[in-house]
Design a protein around this motif. Structure first.
Motif, PDB file in Angstrom:
ATOM      1  N   VAL A 381     -46.034 118.683 -61.328  1.00  0.00           N
ATOM      2  CA  VAL A 381     -45.248 117.464 -61.468  1.00  0.00           C
ATOM      3  C   VAL A 381     -45.646 116.676 -62.714  1.00  0.00           C
ATOM      4  CG1 VAL A 381     -46.750 116.078 -59.960  1.00  0.00           C
ATOM      5  CG2 VAL A 381     -44.327 115.475 -60.217  1.00  0.00           C
ATOM      6  N   ARG A 382     -46.930 116.645 -63.052  1.00  0.00           N
ATOM      7  CA  ARG A 382     -47.388 115.939 -64.249  1.00  0.00           C
ATOM      8  C   ARG A 382     -46.925 116.669 -65.518  1.00  0.00           C
ATOM      9  NH1 ARG A 382     -48.037 111.351 -66.201  1.00  0.00           N
ATOM     10  NH2 ARG A 382     -48.762 110.757 -64.136  1.00  0.00           N
ATOM     11  N   GLN A 383     -47.075 117.988 -65.528  1.00  0.00           N
ATOM     12  CA  GLN A 383     -46.600 118.773 -66.678  1.00  0.00           C
ATOM     13  C   GLN A 383     -45.096 118.593 -66.877  1.00  0.00           C
ATOM     14  OE1 GLN A 383     -47.728 122.681 -65.429  1.00  0.00           O
ATOM     15  NE2 GLN A 383     -49.800 122.560 -66.283  1.00  0.00           N
ATOM     16  N   LEU A 384     -44.368 118.541 -65.784  1.00  0.00           N
ATOM     17  CA  LEU A 384     -42.915 118.400 -65.840  1.00  0.00           C
ATOM     18  C   LEU A 384     -42.532 117.113 -66.559  1.00  0.00           C
ATOM     19  CD1 LEU A 384     -40.209 119.621 -64.999  1.00  0.00           C
ATOM     20  CD2 LEU A 384     -40.482 118.533 -62.762  1.00  0.00           C
ATOM     21  N   TYR A 385     -43.285 116.044 -66.300  1.00  0.00           N
ATOM     22  CA  TYR A 385     -42.998 114.771 -66.961  1.00  0.00           C
ATOM     23  C   TYR A 385     -43.470 114.773 -68.418  1.00  0.00           C
ATOM     24  CZ  TYR A 385     -43.147 109.870 -68.240  1.00  0.00           C
ATOM     25  OH  TYR A 385     -42.982 108.683 -68.910  1.00  0.00           O
ATOM     26  N   GLU A 386     -44.690 115.200 -68.639  1.00  0.00           N
ATOM     27  CA  GLU A 386     -45.259 115.100 -69.987  1.00  0.00           C
ATOM     28  C   GLU A 386     -44.610 116.063 -70.978  1.00  0.00           C
ATOM     29  OE1 GLU A 386     -49.464 115.536 -69.465  1.00  0.00           O
ATOM     30  OE2 GLU A 386     -49.715 113.486 -68.680  1.00  0.00           O
ATOM     31  N   GLU A 387     -44.197 117.230 -70.527  1.00  0.00           N
ATOM     32  CA  GLU A 387     -43.615 118.222 -71.431  1.00  0.00           C
ATOM     33  C   GLU A 387     -42.097 118.151 -71.517  1.00  0.00           C
ATOM     34  OE1 GLU A 387     -45.033 122.147 -70.429  1.00  0.00           O
ATOM     35  OE2 GLU A 387     -47.047 121.362 -69.994  1.00  0.00           O
ATOM     36  N   ASN A 388     -41.448 117.735 -70.421  1.00  0.00           N
ATOM     37  CA  ASN A 388     -39.978 117.771 -70.378  1.00  0.00           C
ATOM     38  C   ASN A 388     -39.336 116.406 -70.140  1.00  0.00           C
ATOM     39  OD1 ASN A 388     -39.385 120.844 -70.446  1.00  0.00           O
ATOM     40  ND2 ASN A 388     -40.957 120.653 -68.856  1.00  0.00           N
ATOM     41  N   GLY A 389     -40.161 115.378 -69.956  1.00  0.00           N
ATOM     42  CA  GLY A 389     -39.613 114.046 -69.744  1.00  0.00           C
ATOM     43  C   GLY A 389     -38.892 113.873 -68.430  1.00  0.00           C
ATOM     44  N   VAL A 390     -39.235 114.680 -67.424  1.00  0.00           N
ATOM     45  CA  VAL A 390     -38.572 114.618 -66.116  1.00  0.00           C
ATOM     46  C   VAL A 390     -39.441 113.832 -65.145  1.00  0.00           C
ATOM     47  CG1 VAL A 390     -37.662 115.940 -64.172  1.00  0.00           C
ATOM     48  CG2 VAL A 390     -37.380 116.800 -66.508  1.00  0.00           C
ATOM     49  N   SER A 391     -38.920 112.716 -64.673  1.00  0.00           N
ATOM     50  CA  SER A 391     -39.635 111.858 -63.723  1.00  0.00           C
ATOM     51  C   SER A 391     -39.433 112.361 -62.303  1.00  0.00           C
ATOM     52  CB  SER A 391     -39.138 110.416 -63.834  1.00  0.00           C
ATOM     53  OG  SER A 391     -39.338 109.912 -65.135  1.00  0.00           O
ATOM     54  N   THR A 392     -40.324 111.919 -61.399  1.00  0.00           N
ATOM     55  CA  THR A 392     -40.198 112.268 -59.979  1.00  0.00           C
ATOM     56  C   THR A 392     -40.478 111.033 -59.141  1.00  0.00           C
ATOM     57  OG1 THR A 392     -40.925 114.553 -60.366  1.00  0.00           O
ATOM     58  CG2 THR A 392     -41.044 113.730 -58.113  1.00  0.00           C
ATOM     59  N   ILE A 393     -39.605 110.782 -58.166  1.00  0.00           N
ATOM     60  CA  ILE A 393     -39.875 109.789 -57.121  1.00  0.00           C
ATOM     61  C   ILE A 393     -40.057 110.564 -55.839  1.00  0.00           C
ATOM     62  CG2 ILE A 393     -39.017 107.783 -55.870  1.00  0.00           C
ATOM     63  CD1 ILE A 393     -37.328 107.077 -58.296  1.00  0.00           C
ATOM     64  N   LEU A 394     -41.204 110.370 -55.192  1.00  0.00           N
ATOM     65  CA  LEU A 394     -41.629 111.241 -54.100  1.00  0.00           C
ATOM     66  C   LEU A 394     -42.055 110.421 -52.885  1.00  0.00           C
ATOM     67  CD1 LEU A 394     -42.510 114.082 -53.111  1.00  0.00           C
ATOM     68  CD2 LEU A 394     -44.609 113.770 -54.411  1.00  0.00           C
ATOM     69  N   VAL A 395     -41.399 110.660 -51.754  1.00  0.00           N
ATOM     70  CA  VAL A 395     -41.793 110.029 -50.489  1.00  0.00           C
ATOM     71  C   VAL A 395     -42.872 110.869 -49.825  1.00  0.00           C
ATOM     72  CG1 VAL A 395     -41.032 109.554 -48.129  1.00  0.00           C
ATOM     73  CG2 VAL A 395     -39.640 108.806 -50.053  1.00  0.00           C
ATOM     74  N   LEU A 396     -43.991 110.228 -49.498  1.00  0.00           N
ATOM     75  CA  LEU A 396     -45.129 110.927 -48.902  1.00  0.00           C
ATOM     76  C   LEU A 396     -45.706 110.129 -47.744  1.00  0.00           C
ATOM     77  CD1 LEU A 396     -47.184 112.058 -52.026  1.00  0.00           C
ATOM     78  CD2 LEU A 396     -46.165 113.584 -50.343  1.00  0.00           C
TER      79      LEU A 396
END
Length: 570
Positions: A381-396
């Motif tokens: 999830v971190r790589q996805l944001y830092e490399e591709n600019g894709v954010s995540t909102i996650l319910v946990l």
């Protein structure tokens, strides 16, 4: 008008197919009536008629259609008024089957681009469904005369805009302008979602999209640290919680409002009507809800960022299966969304595969990474944001290991949000997870696939069949496409539009263009020509609503007949 009356008198008492003589155009004193399609019998799909009023009859202020968003909002408002007026007369004419029905495509809580009502500078047109009256399969000409020559002119008179109507339309325009101002603010400030103070997020029930009004309703209130105040064109600035780009966790105890908040955010890709409670819950338009989906088909999707080294050497660069597991389906859903260009993923732990989301330290110790083909989302999830600019909102609710990778942690407590990012980071520092990172050096490749024409074969016998069955199912040719897990598909009219777009794809997919290219071309043509363009009913395409390319792509990806070529031509 006189000719229409004469035809109805002539065919009274004849067989139902005599109604076909009505097809044509008729001039009334203050409107034109187009009878485009006449049903074959009283139990069949209702007849399609259009009512067109010149601008002098419905003096539309040109400022109401000066932007695409305003035009959509006006047409939506008019469709709601037409629907209410038609309801007053529907089934007042008696008969068999659908005799006496008067209705049109009815909007819900979301404001969608529709074909039910079209407003142009020169005229306004309403597309109506009418059940022509019959007893058995015998024409009831007098009742049809009452519907077309009495009820319909009365409805048209009620559609002349009163001062109250004009005030309501002006209020709708102001709401639309404000919603667009918030969408602009999201882009300018690097936010993925905004939830206004005072918003009412819970719905009436699990099967209703209307706001909860009875019982104890807790209006939304932003935590101070995440509060933003957005200037809008009409009224005071709007305050609320702005969720920045990055990785945001929504945590809290069961039944405290975590999933309710995420549901509101996932529907925030659409504008909502005033009084909905979510009218100022606004989300970036390319946010996609992700979930596990046991049993779905997957066709040559590159899921290698999450799953590799399968037993027996099965390829995950072009992974195919007729019956995906929870983890492989969730991986495929993410990669397909990225393939279409989504920059924000919405994930709820409750509808996710546990082994896809996390592998804790104890399981890592027991099952070595070399024996586990799944790289859990926590490590990507971190790589996805830092490399591709894709954010995540996650319910946990069950895994604090995500504290390590989160940018923001919002806790829902008695339906109110609190910023607990600092506490979560402190806890992560004190209580080390002991996990080994398994994500590798980079996120991995996002691949594109080129569908081929045979995928979209809509033939069933000698005819083409491309139609929706309710909200969650499409019949294409002799096959059925199950859309049950598409949570951002909100209106059956969107599903009908997807069915017609699949038919168009069958004429365009040649294996040389990617699915994203094909859908963006169709999206561009709809903007240029209007949504009417995709309909097989050229005269009366009155029951379509615009879907997003993400839901169209999801329908394509769930076709059992889908065949694609990868970027390397395989």
């Amino acid at each position: 008008m006189k000719q229409l009356c004469q035809i109805l008198k002539r065919i009274d008492g004849k067989g139902y197919k005599a109604y076909k003589d009505l097809q044509g155009t008729y001039q009334f004193p203050d409107f034109q009536l187009f009878i485009d399609y006449v049903q074959g019998d009283p139990f069949a799909t209702p007849s399609r008629v259009r009512v067109r009023l010149e601008r002098k009859e419905v003096p539309v202020d040109l400022s109401w259609i000066q932007t695409r968003e305003r035009k959509v909002a006006l047409e939506d408002w008019l469709a709601r008024k037409w629907s209410r007026e038609l309801d007053k007369y529907s089934f007042k004419a008696s008969g068999t089957g659908k005799s006496g029905l008067m209705t049109m495509d009815r909007p819900g809580q979301e404001i969608l681009e529709r074909t039910a009502v079209v407003v142009e500078p020169e005229y306004m047109e309403a597309r109506i469904h009418i059940g022509l009256p019959a007893r058995g399969r015998t024409v009831l000409g007098r009742q049809a005369e009452q519907m077309l020559l009495d009820f319909l002119p009365r409805i048209v008179r009620e559609m002349k805009l009163s001062e109250t109507d004009k005030k309501q339309i002006e209020d709708r325009m102001k709401l639309t302008d404000n919603q667009q101002a918030i969408r602009k603010a999201l882009k300018e400030n690097g936010w993925v979602a905004f939830v206004a103070d005072g918003a009412v997020l819970p719905r009436e029930s699990g099967i209703s999209n209307r706001p909860l009004k009875s019982g104890q309703v807790v209006p939304f209130r932003s935590p101070e640290s995440l509060q933003a105040v957005i200037p809008v064109p009409h009224g005071e600035p709007i305050s609320g919680m702005a969720i920045p780009e990055g990785i945001t966790l929504i945590v809290g105890g069961g039944y405290h409002g975590k999933s309710t908040l995420l549901k509101a955010i996932e529907r925030g890709v659409y504008n909502h009507v005033a009084g909905d409670g979510r009218e100022y819950v606004i989300t970036v338009e390319d946010a996609v809800k992700i979930r596990a989906e046991d049993g779905r088909r997957v066709e040559k999707v590159n899921i290698s960022p999450f799953i590799s080294r399968l037993p027996l050497g099965k390829d995950t660069d072009q992974f195919s299966t007729e019956d995906a597991s929870g983890s492989t389906s969730q991986a495929a859903n993410i990669m397909e969304s990225l393939e279409m260009g989504s920059t924000c993923l919405l994930v709820d732990e409750d509808t996710s595969a546990t082994n896809f989301m996390i592998r804790d330290a104890r399981m890592q110790s027991l099952v070595a990474k070399g024996k586990e083909p799944i790289t859990p989302f926590i490590d990507k999830v971190r790589q996805l944001y830092e490399e591709n600019g894709v954010s995540t909102i996650l319910v946990l609710g069950g895994s604090g290991d995500y504290f390590d990778v989160a940018d923001y942690v919002i806790m829902m407590d008695h339906y109110l949000p609190y910023d607990v990012t600092r506490q979560a980071k402190e806890i992560a520092g004190v209580h080390q997870s002991g996990r080994a990172l398994e994500g590798g050096e980079s996120f991995g490749e996002i691949s594109h696939r080129n569908p081929v024409a045979k995928s979209f074969d809509a033939r069933k016998g000698r005819k083409e069949k491309a139609e929706a069955k309710g909200l969650k199912s499409i019949l294409l040719g002799s096959g059925t496409i199950d859309l049950t897990c598409l949570e951002q598909l909100v209106d059956p009219s969107q599903t009908r539009a997807i069915a017609q777009i699949l038919r168009l794809l069958g004429k365009r997919a040649d294996g040389r263009k990617s699915l994203r290219q094909l859908l963006e071309e169709i999206e561009s043509e709809i903007k240029e020509k209007g949504l009417d363009w995709i309909s097989p009913f050229r005269g009366h395409p009155g029951d379509l609503a615009l879907p997003r390319k993400y839901e169209i792509a999801a329908a394509v990806n769930r076709m059992r007949t889908l065949a694609v070529k990868g970027e390397n031509g395989r």
